[in-house]
Design an enzyme around this catalytic site. Structure first.
Site, mmCIF file in Angstrom:
data_model
loop_
_atom_site.group_PDB
_atom_site.id
_atom_site.type_symbol
_atom_site.label_atom_id
_atom_site.label_comp_id
_atom_site.label_asym_id
_atom_site.label_seq_id
_atom_site.Cartn_x
_atom_site.Cartn_y
_atom_site.Cartn_z
ATOM 1 N N LYS A 277 0.836 -1.205 0.000
ATOM 2 C CA LYS A 277 0.000 0.000 0.000
ATOM 3 C C LYS A 277 0.874 1.260 0.000
ATOM 4 C CE LYS A 277 -1.666 1.671 4.005
ATOM 5 N NZ LYS A 277 -1.365 3.093 4.216
ATOM 6 N N ASN A 278 1.897 1.280 0.855
ATOM 7 C CA ASN A 278 2.684 2.506 0.998
ATOM 8 C C ASN A 278 3.649 2.742 -0.166
ATOM 9 O OD1 ASN A 278 1.327 3.054 3.298
ATOM 10 N ND2 ASN A 278 3.041 2.686 4.701
ATOM 11 N N ARG B 191 -4.248 10.753 4.632
ATOM 12 C CA ARG B 191 -3.241 11.813 4.666
ATOM 13 C C ARG B 191 -2.288 11.760 3.471
ATOM 14 N NH1 ARG B 191 -1.839 14.438 8.693
ATOM 15 N NH2 ARG B 191 0.279 14.253 7.920
ATOM 16 N N CYS C 265 -4.481 13.146 13.146
ATOM 17 C CA CYS C 265 -4.779 11.737 12.936
ATOM 18 C C CYS C 265 -4.553 11.000 14.239
ATOM 19 C CB CYS C 265 -3.964 11.207 11.762
ATOM 20 S SG CYS C 265 -2.668 10.093 12.104
ATOM 21 N N ARG D 164 1.286 14.704 12.979
ATOM 22 C CA ARG D 164 1.634 14.480 11.572
ATOM 23 C C ARG D 164 1.564 15.735 10.705
ATOM 24 N NH1 ARG D 164 -0.312 8.568 9.823
ATOM 25 N NH2 ARG D 164 1.463 8.787 8.448
ATOM 26 N N ASP E 130 5.278 0.924 11.913
ATOM 27 C CA ASP E 130 4.043 0.271 11.440
ATOM 28 C C ASP E 130 3.942 -1.198 11.873
ATOM 29 O OD1 ASP E 130 3.225 2.597 10.298
ATOM 30 O OD2 ASP E 130 3.569 1.991 8.218
ATOM 31 N N ILE F 261 8.851 7.344 16.604
ATOM 32 C CA ILE F 261 8.441 8.071 15.390
ATOM 33 C C ILE F 261 7.167 8.893 15.625
ATOM 34 C CG2 ILE F 261 7.882 7.862 12.915
ATOM 35 C CD1 ILE F 261 10.637 6.758 13.429
ATOM 36 N N ARG G 56 -8.525 -0.236 5.267
ATOM 37 C CA ARG G 56 -7.717 0.790 4.583
ATOM 38 C C ARG G 56 -6.405 0.210 4.073
ATOM 39 N NH1 ARG G 56 -6.191 5.605 8.016
ATOM 40 N NH2 ARG G 56 -5.008 5.813 6.099
HETATM 41 C C1 UD1 Z 1 4.766 7.037 6.180
HETATM 42 C C2 UD1 Z 1 3.865 5.838 6.089
HETATM 43 C C3 UD1 Z 1 3.376 5.435 7.464
HETATM 44 C C4 UD1 Z 1 4.562 5.217 8.406
HETATM 45 C C5 UD1 Z 1 5.485 6.423 8.391
HETATM 46 C C6 UD1 Z 1 6.766 6.212 9.184
HETATM 47 C C7 UD1 Z 1 2.830 6.074 3.907
HETATM 48 C C8 UD1 Z 1 1.600 6.375 3.123
HETATM 49 N N1 UD1 Z 1 2.730 6.180 5.239
HETATM 50 O O1 UD1 Z 1 3.985 8.111 6.728
HETATM 51 O O2 UD1 Z 1 2.621 4.227 7.352
HETATM 52 O O3 UD1 Z 1 4.091 5.008 9.721
HETATM 53 O O4 UD1 Z 1 5.875 6.747 7.042
HETATM 54 O O5 UD1 Z 1 7.466 5.119 8.688
HETATM 55 O O6 UD1 Z 1 3.859 5.726 3.372
HETATM 56 N N2 UD1 Z 1 7.027 14.884 10.212
HETATM 57 C C9 UD1 Z 1 7.149 16.232 10.467
HETATM 58 N N3 UD1 Z 1 6.900 17.097 9.422
HETATM 59 C C10 UD1 Z 1 6.568 16.669 8.169
HETATM 60 C C11 UD1 Z 1 6.451 15.291 7.924
HETATM 61 C C12 UD1 Z 1 6.703 14.423 8.979
HETATM 62 O O7 UD1 Z 1 7.445 16.646 11.581
HETATM 63 O O8 UD1 Z 1 6.367 17.512 7.289
HETATM 64 C C13 UD1 Z 1 7.273 13.914 11.310
HETATM 65 C C14 UD1 Z 1 6.049 13.057 11.628
HETATM 66 O O9 UD1 Z 1 5.174 13.715 12.521
HETATM 67 C C15 UD1 Z 1 6.682 11.824 12.229
HETATM 68 C C16 UD1 Z 1 7.987 11.695 11.442
HETATM 69 O O10 UD1 Z 1 8.239 12.977 10.869
HETATM 70 O O11 UD1 Z 1 6.978 12.039 13.589
HETATM 71 C C17 UD1 Z 1 7.977 10.648 10.344
HETATM 72 O O12 UD1 Z 1 6.853 10.845 9.525
HETATM 73 P P1 UD1 Z 1 6.869 10.492 7.966
HETATM 74 O O13 UD1 Z 1 8.036 9.619 7.677
HETATM 75 O O14 UD1 Z 1 6.711 11.745 7.184
HETATM 76 O O15 UD1 Z 1 5.540 9.634 7.845
HETATM 77 P P2 UD1 Z 1 4.519 9.598 6.614
HETATM 78 O O16 UD1 Z 1 5.241 9.801 5.331
HETATM 79 O O17 UD1 Z 1 3.364 10.492 6.937
#
Ligand code: UD1
Length: 436
Positions: free
Chosen positions: A22-23, A100, A124, A129, A320, A342, A412
């Site tokens: 999915k991701n 998201r 969320c 996030r 995850d 995380i 999902r």
């Molecule tokens: C993706 C995965 C999700 C997984 C996560 C971490 C998808 C669709 N989702 O989510 O399943 O749990 O990676 O492996 O691939 N952060 C910020 N600012 C930002 C973006 C992120 O502070 O602009 C922080 C987040 O709050 C979190 C950390 O960075 O604490 C990692 O998040 P991120 O790797 O961005 O997760 P996603 O891409 O949303």
């Protein structure tokens, strides 16, 4: 509303094929916006997040034909983002709020059209996030971004993003993907440092290169992207889902049994294999007809040992799989320490596991799991995608009947989880009659 009804205590036996990730599929779907030519994507998992992303693409003016495979676990999508100008280039709130990852359309739209309007995803269940890392880097590439009435309103004066040398202040999977797509069509060269190295990013980069993108530094934290004028269509198969695979490994570790996973990439779940091996499970890898096979064994009477684990960006232990491994460790002798680094609010499954009989203590981002605890079935409620999977695993272990409510979260991200578990001998039924 659908729910799952389980009767625990049956070891799992047989073969299960891992569906597409999915991701990986979500950013690959977003990447179709980068080209005016037809893109075919294979091995998309038949889950509701994929349906939502296709709806986002359709709202942006993309043509989409979706076909289910024979057993209904995977989809093939033929997509054409031929001309999106007339759509308003707007990803609406009613779709974005349910998923998201919709923010991933921002980079491709800005790169190809120089403007976009994408609803802010909002909060969320597992934490705040934010998307600041995505927006800051796109601004540095020349985008002018404002937040207006809950939407990210972005445009690029002059129409073209330009290359930058950028260091992400924090490792982010989504920000790395958004910027990789934006840079593919930008003017000049972009260097992304402290980039995430999750296998899903490698898959997106592979697809972009099939479309004609020029990317160096694959699978490293420094990606160099030489922007090109246009990208062409491609026919791409997404990688197997390491989180689905890991969930099955946890199910066997917790409930006992002997299961072969087909179409798995063992290296993508190495941190979990190492942990479960040290806890007492046995693994055998071999080349199958359909990719690699991984056999996992745990005799039902055999004791597991407590283990400590901390989540971290890849190749560390995935956040995850943190919830699923907690269910396993309730069955291990001794005290296990689980650290979530995380997301700040990702222990919501703990309270539901306690209702089933787990012995847990949560202190900030740390969970202590004392085991082994006999689990007894009751009604539990899923709070997010991976928490739902944990409750299913606990239900496979628990004596008596467990009812897992609110499984739309599960739908999902897992393609036919109950059907795959039934094929392994689990007593699990869906009530409510819905399907994804
Ligand atoms: C993706 C995965 C999700 C997984 C996560 C971490 C998808 C669709 N989702 O989510 O399943 O749990 O990676 O492996 O691939 N952060 C910020 N600012 C930002 C973006 C992120 O502070 O602009 C922080 C987040 O709050 C979190 C950390 O960075 O604490 C990692 O998040 P991120 O790797 O961005 O997760 P996603 O891409 O949303």
């Amino acid at each position: 509303m659908d729910r799952l009804v389980l009767e625990g205590g049956v070891p799992l036996k047989g073969h299960v094929t891992v569906s597409g990730a999915k991701n990986a599929a979500l950013p690959c779907l977003a990447a179709t916006l980068l080209s005016a030519e037809t893109v075919t994507l294979r091995h998309l998992p038949a889950v509701s997040d994929i349906r939502t992303m296709v709806k986002v693409l359709q709202a942006l003016g993309c043509e989409a034909q979706i076909e289910k495979d024979e057993d209904g676990f995977e989809l093939t999508a033929v997509l054409g983002a031929h001309d999106l100008e007339g759509s308003g280039l707007r990803a609406p709130y009613d779709l974005v709020k349910t998923m998201r990852a919709s923010i991933l359309v921002l980079g491709p739209l800005l790169a190809r059209y120089g403007r976009a309007s994408v609803s802010l995803p909002g909060g969320c269940a597992i934490g705040a996030r934010p998307v600041n890392l995505h927006l800051e880097a796109l601004e540095r590439m020349g985008a002018v971004i404002a937040i207006d009435k809950g939407y990210v309103e972005a445009h690029v004066p002059g129409g073209k993003l330009h290359g930058i040398d950028h260091t992400f202040e924090k490792v982010s999977v989504g920000a790395t993907e958004n910027l990789l797509m934006a840079a593919a069509l930008a003017e000049g060269t972009t260097v992304l440092r402290n980039a995430a190295v999750e296998p899903e990013i490698g898959d997106l980069a592979a697809m972009l290169m099939e479309m004609g993108a020029r990317i160096d530094g694959l699978d490293t934290p420094t990606l160099t992207i030489h922007g090109v004028e246009a990208l062409h269509g491609c026919d791409h198969a997404v990688i197997p889902d390491r989180i689905e695979a890991g969930t099955f490994l946890c199910a066997v570790a917790a409930a006992g049994g002997d299961v072969v996973l087909d179409r798995i990439v063992p290296d993508h779940v190495r941190s979990l294999i190492d942990l479960l091996e040290r806890a007492g499970c046995a693994f055998t890898e071999r080349q199958g007809q359909n990719g690699m096979q991984l056999r996992v064994q745990r005799e039902p009477g055999q004791r597991l040992r407590a283990r400590d684990v901390a989540t971290a960006p890849y190749p560390g232990f995935p956040t995850d799989l943190q919830a699923q491994v907690m269910a396993v460790l309730t069955q291990a002798s001794g005290i296990s320490v689980i650290k979530e680094t995380i997301f700040e609010n990702r222990f919501q499954h703990a309270m539901e596991l306690e209702r089933l009989g787990a012995n847990l203590r949560i202190d900030g981002g740390t969970a202590l799991v004392a085991g082994p605890s006999p689990l007894t079935g009751c009604t539990v409620m899923a709070t997010d995608l991976r928490a739902s999977a944990t409750l299913v695993i606990a239900g496979l272990v628990a004596q008596g009947q467990t009812i897992v409510d609110r499984i739309y979260h599960l739908d999902r991200g897992y393609a036919g989880l109950e059907r795959k578990l039934q094929a392994l001998g689990a007593r699990i039924q869906r009530q409510g009659g819905g399907s994804v």
